[in-house]
Write an enzyme that holds these catalytic residues in place. Structure first.
Site, PDB file in Angstrom:
ATOM      1  N   HIS A  59       0.844  -1.197   0.000  1.00  0.00           N
ATOM      2  CA  HIS A  59       0.000   0.000   0.000  1.00  0.00           C
ATOM      3  C   HIS A  59       0.876   1.243   0.000  1.00  0.00           C
ATOM      4  O   HIS A  59       2.095   1.153   0.165  1.00  0.00           O
ATOM      5  CB  HIS A  59      -0.988   0.006   1.169  1.00  0.00           C
ATOM      6  N   HIS A  61       0.790   5.822   0.685  1.00  0.00           N
ATOM      7  CA  HIS A  61       0.112   7.040   1.119  1.00  0.00           C
ATOM      8  C   HIS A  61       0.760   8.220   0.411  1.00  0.00           C
ATOM      9  O   HIS A  61       1.994   8.273   0.287  1.00  0.00           O
ATOM     10  CB  HIS A  61       0.244   7.242   2.629  1.00  0.00           C
ATOM     11  N   TYR A 149      11.843   4.661   0.431  1.00  0.00           N
ATOM     12  CA  TYR A 149      10.746   4.972  -0.489  1.00  0.00           C
ATOM     13  C   TYR A 149       9.722   5.916   0.152  1.00  0.00           C
ATOM     14  O   TYR A 149       8.532   5.634   0.187  1.00  0.00           O
ATOM     15  CB  TYR A 149      10.076   3.702  -0.984  1.00  0.00           C
TER      16      TYR A 149
END
Length: 179
Positions: A59, A61, A149
């Site tokens: 996932h 954000h 990342y």
């Protein structure tokens, strides 16, 4: 199910995108580079400002700021997701699941995404911190500075954070309500 989205021209939004069945699609640098390419492709067609980001294996954000008079974040995410999928798995078959196959979807992304319109500076700062602490929360690293990342280093070097920020679980206690 009816989803209610908030569209605010020129708004700044926090987004969460999840891979299909939480598959670890982004567990390698090639996938990350392909995602960056999808962002660049979309940015050239529909400008936005990337405020903050973190990409985890299953996932991600982001906080994006849209241009004045523009509230169309859905088109941006459609382009990013489809560009990535098309280039990441061009020969992969359409999903074996009937509901996804009917829509021509591959098994890369969950169909939807979650968004939150940032209300003020305090809200923005909380979401930036949430993003940067996320790899620690998920047990991937001991400190946000260890996760490459994310936009954490940019914020660290700009003076937004002290050098040792995020090296304690105490930080997470302030964000449990955001889960």
């Amino acid at each position: 199910m009816n989803y209610r989205r908030v569209f605010s021209p020129g708004g700044t939004y926090f987004f969460t995108l999840v891979t299909y069945q939480r598959r670890p699609v982004f567990n390698n640098s090639q996938a990350i580079e392909m995602l960056k390419s999808a962002f660049q492709y979309t940015l050239e067609r529909h400008p936005f400002t990337l405020v903050s980001s973190v990409i985890l294996p299953d996932h991600m954000h982001f906080i994006l700021a849209l241009p004045p008079e523009d509230s169309n974040y859905s088109t941006r995410w459609r382009l990013i997701k489809s560009h990535f999928t098309h280039h990441w798995c061009p020969k992969e078959k359409i999903s074996q699941f009937a509901t996804r196959a009917t829509k021509g979807q591959k098994d890369v992304w969950q169909s939807r995404f979650w968004e939150h319109l940032i209300r003020d500076e305090k809200d923005l700062n909380r979401h930036i911190e949430y993003i940067h602490f996320n790899p620690v929360k998920h047990g991937l690293v001991n400190s946000p500075s260890e996760w490459k990342y994310s936009s954490f280093d940019t914020y660290l070097h700009s003076g937004f954070y002290p050098q040792d920020w995020g090296q304690s679980d105490d930080i997470w206690n302030g964000y449990k309500d955001m889960e």
